[in-house]
Design a protein around this motif. Structure first.
Motif, PDB file in Angstrom:
ATOM      1  N   ARG A  59       0.840  -1.209   0.000  1.00 57.25           N
ATOM      2  CA  ARG A  59       0.000   0.000   0.000  1.00 57.25           C
ATOM      3  C   ARG A  59       0.862   1.241   0.000  1.00 57.25           C
ATOM      4  NH1 ARG A  59      -2.975  -2.616   5.007  1.00 57.25           N
ATOM      5  NH2 ARG A  59      -0.744  -2.857   5.353  1.00 57.25           N
ATOM      6  N   GLU A  60       1.982   1.174   0.729  1.00 60.34           N
ATOM      7  CA  GLU A  60       2.879   2.327   0.753  1.00 60.34           C
ATOM      8  C   GLU A  60       3.672   2.429  -0.555  1.00 60.34           C
ATOM      9  OE1 GLU A  60       2.099   4.370   2.791  1.00 60.34           O
ATOM     10  OE2 GLU A  60       1.224   3.224   4.430  1.00 60.34           O
ATOM     11  N   TYR A  61       3.975   1.272  -1.138  1.00 56.54           N
ATOM     12  CA  TYR A  61       4.613   1.282  -2.467  1.00 56.54           C
ATOM     13  C   TYR A  61       3.745   2.104  -3.420  1.00 56.54           C
ATOM     14  CZ  TYR A  61       5.818  -0.607  -7.147  1.00 56.54           C
ATOM     15  OH  TYR A  61       6.150  -0.738  -8.470  1.00 56.54           O
ATOM     16  N   ASP A  62       2.438   1.801  -3.430  1.00 53.46           N
ATOM     17  CA  ASP A  62       1.542   2.524  -4.336  1.00 53.46           C
ATOM     18  C   ASP A  62       1.455   4.010  -3.981  1.00 53.46           C
ATOM     19  OD1 ASP A  62       1.040   0.428  -5.990  1.00 53.46           O
ATOM     20  OD2 ASP A  62      -0.940  -0.052  -5.181  1.00 53.46           O
ATOM     21  N   ALA A  63       1.465   4.308  -2.676  1.00 52.25           N
ATOM     22  CA  ALA A  63       1.404   5.722  -2.268  1.00 52.25           C
ATOM     23  C   ALA A  63       2.600   6.473  -2.846  1.00 52.25           C
ATOM     24  CB  ALA A  63       1.404   5.828  -0.740  1.00 52.25           C
ATOM     25  N   VAL A  64       3.751   5.817  -2.867  1.00 50.95           N
ATOM     26  CA  VAL A  64       4.965   6.476  -3.364  1.00 50.95           C
ATOM     27  C   VAL A  64       4.988   6.512  -4.896  1.00 50.95           C
ATOM     28  CG1 VAL A  64       7.491   6.380  -3.425  1.00 50.95           C
ATOM     29  CG2 VAL A  64       6.280   5.838  -1.304  1.00 50.95           C
ATOM     30  N   VAL A  65       4.847   5.347  -5.529  1.00 51.91           N
ATOM     31  CA  VAL A  65       5.099   5.306  -6.981  1.00 51.91           C
ATOM     32  C   VAL A  65       4.008   5.994  -7.800  1.00 51.91           C
ATOM     33  CG1 VAL A  65       6.482   3.207  -6.780  1.00 51.91           C
ATOM     34  CG2 VAL A  65       4.111   3.042  -7.519  1.00 51.91           C
ATOM     35  N   SER A  66       2.825   6.198  -7.202  1.00 54.56           N
ATOM     36  CA  SER A  66       1.761   6.884  -7.941  1.00 54.56           C
ATOM     37  C   SER A  66       2.009   8.392  -8.017  1.00 54.56           C
ATOM     38  CB  SER A  66       0.406   6.649  -7.253  1.00 54.56           C
ATOM     39  OG  SER A  66       0.442   7.191  -5.941  1.00 54.56           O
ATOM     40  N   SER A  67       2.973   8.874  -7.220  1.00 50.61           N
ATOM     41  CA  SER A  67       3.064  10.334  -7.051  1.00 50.61           C
ATOM     42  C   SER A  67       3.606  11.056  -8.282  1.00 50.61           C
ATOM     43  CB  SER A  67       3.934  10.667  -5.830  1.00 50.61           C
ATOM     44  OG  SER A  67       5.263  10.243  -6.060  1.00 50.61           O
ATOM     45  N   GLY A  68       4.380  10.363  -9.119  1.00 48.66           N
ATOM     46  CA  GLY A  68       4.949  11.033 -10.292  1.00 48.66           C
ATOM     47  C   GLY A  68       3.872  11.606 -11.203  1.00 48.66           C
ATOM     48  N   GLU A  69       2.774  10.901 -11.318  1.00 45.12           N
ATOM     49  CA  GLU A  69       1.675  11.331 -12.187  1.00 45.12           C
ATOM     50  C   GLU A  69       0.963  12.567 -11.624  1.00 45.12           C
ATOM     51  OE1 GLU A  69       2.689   8.233 -12.161  1.00 45.12           O
ATOM     52  OE2 GLU A  69       2.572   7.594 -14.244  1.00 45.12           O
ATOM     53  N   ASN A  70       0.980  12.727 -10.298  1.00 44.45           N
ATOM     54  CA  ASN A  70       0.318  13.907  -9.712  1.00 44.45           C
ATOM     55  C   ASN A  70       0.992  15.184 -10.189  1.00 44.45           C
ATOM     56  OD1 ASN A  70      -1.171  12.053  -8.329  1.00 44.45           O
ATOM     57  ND2 ASN A  70      -0.123  12.334  -6.377  1.00 44.45           N
ATOM     58  N   VAL A  71       2.312  15.120 -10.285  1.00 43.80           N
ATOM     59  CA  VAL A  71       3.086  16.300 -10.687  1.00 43.80           C
ATOM     60  C   VAL A  71       2.739  16.685 -12.126  1.00 43.80           C
ATOM     61  CG1 VAL A  71       5.419  17.177 -11.066  1.00 43.80           C
ATOM     62  CG2 VAL A  71       4.933  15.700  -9.091  1.00 43.80           C
ATOM     63  N   THR A  72       2.789  15.708 -13.030  1.00 40.55           N
ATOM     64  CA  THR A  72       2.550  16.036 -14.442  1.00 40.55           C
ATOM     65  C   THR A  72       1.095  16.452 -14.685  1.00 40.55           C
ATOM     66  OG1 THR A  72       2.486  13.646 -14.758  1.00 40.55           O
ATOM     67  CG2 THR A  72       4.425  14.795 -15.586  1.00 40.55           C
ATOM     68  N   ALA A  73       0.155  15.886 -13.913  1.00 38.04           N
ATOM     69  CA  ALA A  73      -1.248  16.275 -14.112  1.00 38.04           C
ATOM     70  C   ALA A  73      -1.437  17.754 -13.778  1.00 38.04           C
ATOM     71  CB  ALA A  73      -2.175  15.398 -13.258  1.00 38.04           C
ATOM     72  N   GLY A  74      -0.893  18.167 -12.644  1.00 41.93           N
ATOM     73  CA  GLY A  74      -1.004  19.580 -12.252  1.00 41.93           C
ATOM     74  C   GLY A  74      -0.301  20.486 -13.254  1.00 41.93           C
ATOM     75  N   LEU A  75       0.904  20.099 -13.645  1.00 37.23           N
ATOM     76  CA  LEU A  75       1.655  20.944 -14.583  1.00 37.23           C
ATOM     77  C   LEU A  75       0.951  21.041 -15.937  1.00 37.23           C
ATOM     78  CD1 LEU A  75       5.318  19.768 -13.805  1.00 37.23           C
ATOM     79  CD2 LEU A  75       4.327  22.020 -13.284  1.00 37.23           C
ATOM     80  N   MET A  76       0.379  19.934 -16.383  1.00 36.84           N
ATOM     81  CA  MET A  76      -0.328  19.961 -17.679  1.00 36.84           C
ATOM     82  C   MET A  76      -1.547  20.886 -17.602  1.00 36.84           C
ATOM     83  SD  MET A  76      -0.769  18.992 -20.814  1.00 36.84           S
ATOM     84  CE  MET A  76       0.180  17.519 -21.187  1.00 36.84           C
ATOM     85  N   ALA A  77      -2.297  20.805 -16.495  1.00 40.93           N
ATOM     86  CA  ALA A  77      -3.477  21.669 -16.361  1.00 40.93           C
ATOM     87  C   ALA A  77      -3.047  23.150 -16.365  1.00 40.93           C
ATOM     88  CB  ALA A  77      -4.240  21.328 -15.081  1.00 40.93           C
ATOM     89  N   MET A  78      -1.979  23.449 -15.618  1.00 42.39           N
ATOM     90  CA  MET A  78      -1.486  24.840 -15.566  1.00 42.39           C
ATOM     91  C   MET A  78      -1.022  25.319 -16.929  1.00 42.39           C
ATOM     92  SD  MET A  78       1.026  25.295 -12.407  1.00 42.39           S
ATOM     93  CE  MET A  78       0.736  24.171 -11.106  1.00 42.39           C
ATOM     94  N   THR A  79      -0.311  24.443 -17.650  1.00 41.46           N
ATOM     95  CA  THR A  79       0.201  24.815 -18.971  1.00 41.46           C
ATOM     96  C   THR A  79      -0.959  25.149 -19.906  1.00 41.46           C
ATOM     97  OG1 THR A  79       2.019  23.295 -18.588  1.00 41.46           O
ATOM     98  CG2 THR A  79       1.735  24.066 -20.840  1.00 41.46           C
ATOM     99  N   LEU A  80      -2.021  24.361 -19.826  1.00 40.63           N
ATOM    100  CA  LEU A  80      -3.200  24.621 -20.666  1.00 40.63           C
ATOM    101  C   LEU A  80      -3.857  25.942 -20.265  1.00 40.63           C
ATOM    102  CD1 LEU A  80      -4.495  20.958 -20.768  1.00 40.63           C
ATOM    103  CD2 LEU A  80      -3.954  22.330 -22.802  1.00 40.63           C
ATOM    104  N   GLN A  81      -3.959  26.174 -18.950  1.00 39.72           N
ATOM    105  CA  GLN A  81      -4.549  27.442 -18.486  1.00 39.72           C
ATOM    106  C   GLN A  81      -3.738  28.633 -19.016  1.00 39.72           C
ATOM    107  OE1 GLN A  81      -4.587  26.935 -14.235  1.00 39.72           O
ATOM    108  NE2 GLN A  81      -6.295  25.476 -14.266  1.00 39.72           N
ATOM    109  N   GLU A  82      -2.419  28.470 -19.026  1.00 43.28           N
ATOM    110  CA  GLU A  82      -1.560  29.537 -19.560  1.00 43.28           C
ATOM    111  C   GLU A  82      -1.862  29.809 -21.034  1.00 43.28           C
ATOM    112  OE1 GLU A  82       0.843  31.607 -18.254  1.00 43.28           O
ATOM    113  OE2 GLU A  82       0.191  30.906 -16.277  1.00 43.28           O
ATOM    114  N   MET A  83      -2.397  28.806 -21.728  1.00 47.21           N
ATOM    115  CA  MET A  83      -2.747  28.968 -23.145  1.00 47.21           C
ATOM    116  C   MET A  83      -4.225  29.348 -23.302  1.00 47.21           C
ATOM    117  SD  MET A  83      -0.983  25.438 -24.306  1.00 47.21           S
ATOM    118  CE  MET A  83       0.045  25.514 -25.650  1.00 47.21           C
ATOM    119  N   ASP A  84      -4.848  29.743 -22.176  1.00 48.77           N
ATOM    120  CA  ASP A  84      -6.260  30.110 -22.180  1.00 48.77           C
ATOM    121  C   ASP A  84      -7.204  28.971 -22.538  1.00 48.77           C
ATOM    122  OD1 ASP A  84      -5.879  32.732 -21.308  1.00 48.77           O
ATOM    123  OD2 ASP A  84      -5.345  33.367 -23.366  1.00 48.77           O
TER     124      ASP A  84
END
Ligand code: ADP
Ligand code: ASP
Ligand code: MG
Length: 407
Positions: A59-84
């Protein structure tokens, strides 16, 4: 639209991906974007887990290894917002993408549409979802197995009745074999679900096996294409029903798994129940046994050989030795060959074509490559060989079956 690790590997690449998304929005589409972690990130996280705790809590393995996707999801949403472009991110649990509790190899049970549909209704154009992760009935974070963002993407496409599911990656489609190993590999315009399923499960990592299964079951129009090129509606490779394919080679692709091991239990008592007594404990220990052969029996004793991933050898040895100590099995010795690879040829044409096996064995023998184990099914033939000949075998077979030329 799903973007793999290399396609979101740095901020410039995220911007490049976001531009592709924005173009689809301009064409009038609402888009669900599934992102992977930045390339190398998941491997790094897995490394940290192993270093901290070799017999980790899954369960902790998943808590750790799933985190990389959280970063890119937020960054992708922000990048799109920057493009209106109106966009927001979702982590798996927020959707919620409900899965089984099989940590590190969870299966998707359900993707309710309400939350995301409500935002589309309010004018949001892009939902960015973190791939690879979900939430278990116990409320814990789960992951879908390595390469699992492909499966997230296909599952969303099915749940939202998407017109297409486009998998953007670092190659411009599915090739006759891994283009990194065979320079003459040819891009396929179309490939049948069943062939893609075999290629994926036999090692071609361009799509996760489960994603192809889901696409086949829900008839998702699945396409693999490059995130680094300008694409049209016909770019890439379409994974589709067999009936849609005109060009038919007997063999359509070659796949490999580099890190296999072959284990032999020498001189096992040949009696009813012996296979169950060996493979039961292996299954309980979580060893993914692939090929199995039992050799001829002499004086009531036989040799039993099986293959498994090389990083499971220690676990397999432990399980078999414990079974020996408990008296449920009995053998002279256990021989592990940890330097083997599996090479497979795949094609639906094999169903109606004899002679593929002998052609395969001829091609390998002309290169002096010894075959250690063979298995076949309706549309594939796999062999285990010494790992050092793996590339050579892939290239020789690619030539022998004329895969560099269209049928
Ligand atoms: P992503 O990070 O985008 O998910 P992957 O690394 O998981 O990308 O998958 C893409 C890689 O799959 C390619 O770079 C290629 O080396 C490999 N590959 C293996 N077999 C094939 C094949 N038959 N066709 C295309 N790519 C293949
Ligand atoms: N980031 C995960 C992995 O590397 C999932 C994915 O990229 O598909 O396995
Ligand atoms: Mg992948």
């Amino acid at each position: 639209m799903k973007f793999g690790g290399t396609s979101v590997g740095d901020l410039a690449r995220i911007k490049n991906a976001a531009q592709k998304v924005a173009r689809e929005v301009e064409r009038g589409y609402d888009v669900i974007v599934i992102v992977s972690a930045m390339s190398g990130k998941t491997n790094e996280l897995v490394g940290w887990v192993n270093e901290t705790s070799p017999l980790f809590d899954a369960r902790e393995y998943d808590a750790v290894v799933s985190s990389g996707e959280n970063v890119t999801a937020g960054l992708m949403a922000m990048t799109l917002q920057e493009m209106d472009v109106p966009a927001r991110s979702w982590q798996g649990w927020q959707v919620p993408l409900r899965t089984t509790s099989a940590h590190s190899a969870a299966r998707i049970d359900d993707i309710p549409r309400d939350n995301i549909d409500a935002k589309f209704a309010e004018g949001m154009k892009v939902a960015v979802v973190a791939g690879f992760q979900g939430i278990s009935p116990e409320g814990r974070i789960t992951t879908l197995g390595r390469g699992g963002s492909d499966t997230t993407a296909v599952a969303f496409a099915a749940a939202f009745d998407a017109e297409r599911c486009d998998i953007y990656t670092d190659v411009d489609g599915v090739y006759t074999t891994d283009p990194r190993i065979e320079g003459k590999a040819r891009k396929l315009n179309k490939i049948a679900y069943e062939e893609m399923l075999e290629l994926a499960s036999l090692g071609a990592k361009v799509l996760q096996t489960r994603s192809v299964e889901l696409a086949m079951r829900y008839n998702v129009r699945l396409r693999v294409l490059s995130s680094f090129e300008e694409n049209t509606d016909n770019s890439g490779t379409l994974v589709c029903a067999e009936e849609e394919i005109m060009e038919k080679n007997v063999v359509s692709g070659i796949a490999y798994v580099r890190d296999e091991a072959k284990m032999t239990l020498v001189s096992v008592a040949d009696r009813p129940g012996i296979a169950a007594a060996i493979f039961g404990p292996l299954a309980e220990a979580g060893v993914n046994v692939d090929m199995i052969i039992q050799n001829i029996s002499e004086e009531g004793r036989t040799d039993m050989t099986f293959s498994c991933p090389v990083d499971q050898v220690a676990r397999a040895e432990k399980a078999v030795n414990e079974a020996k100590e408990s008296g449920s099995i009995n053998f002279h010795n256990l021989v592990a060959d940890t330097d083997v690879a599996k090479v497979s040829v795949v094609g639906i044409g094999m169903r109606s074509h004899a002679g593929v096996a002998s052609q395969m064995f001829d091609a390998l023998s002309s290169e002096g490559i010894n075959i250690k184990v063979i298995t076949t099914s309706e549309i594939k033939i796999s062999v285990l060989i010494d790992r050092k000949y793996m590339e050579l075998a892939v290239q020789a077979l690619h030539d022998a079956f004329g895969l560099d030329k269209a049928a």
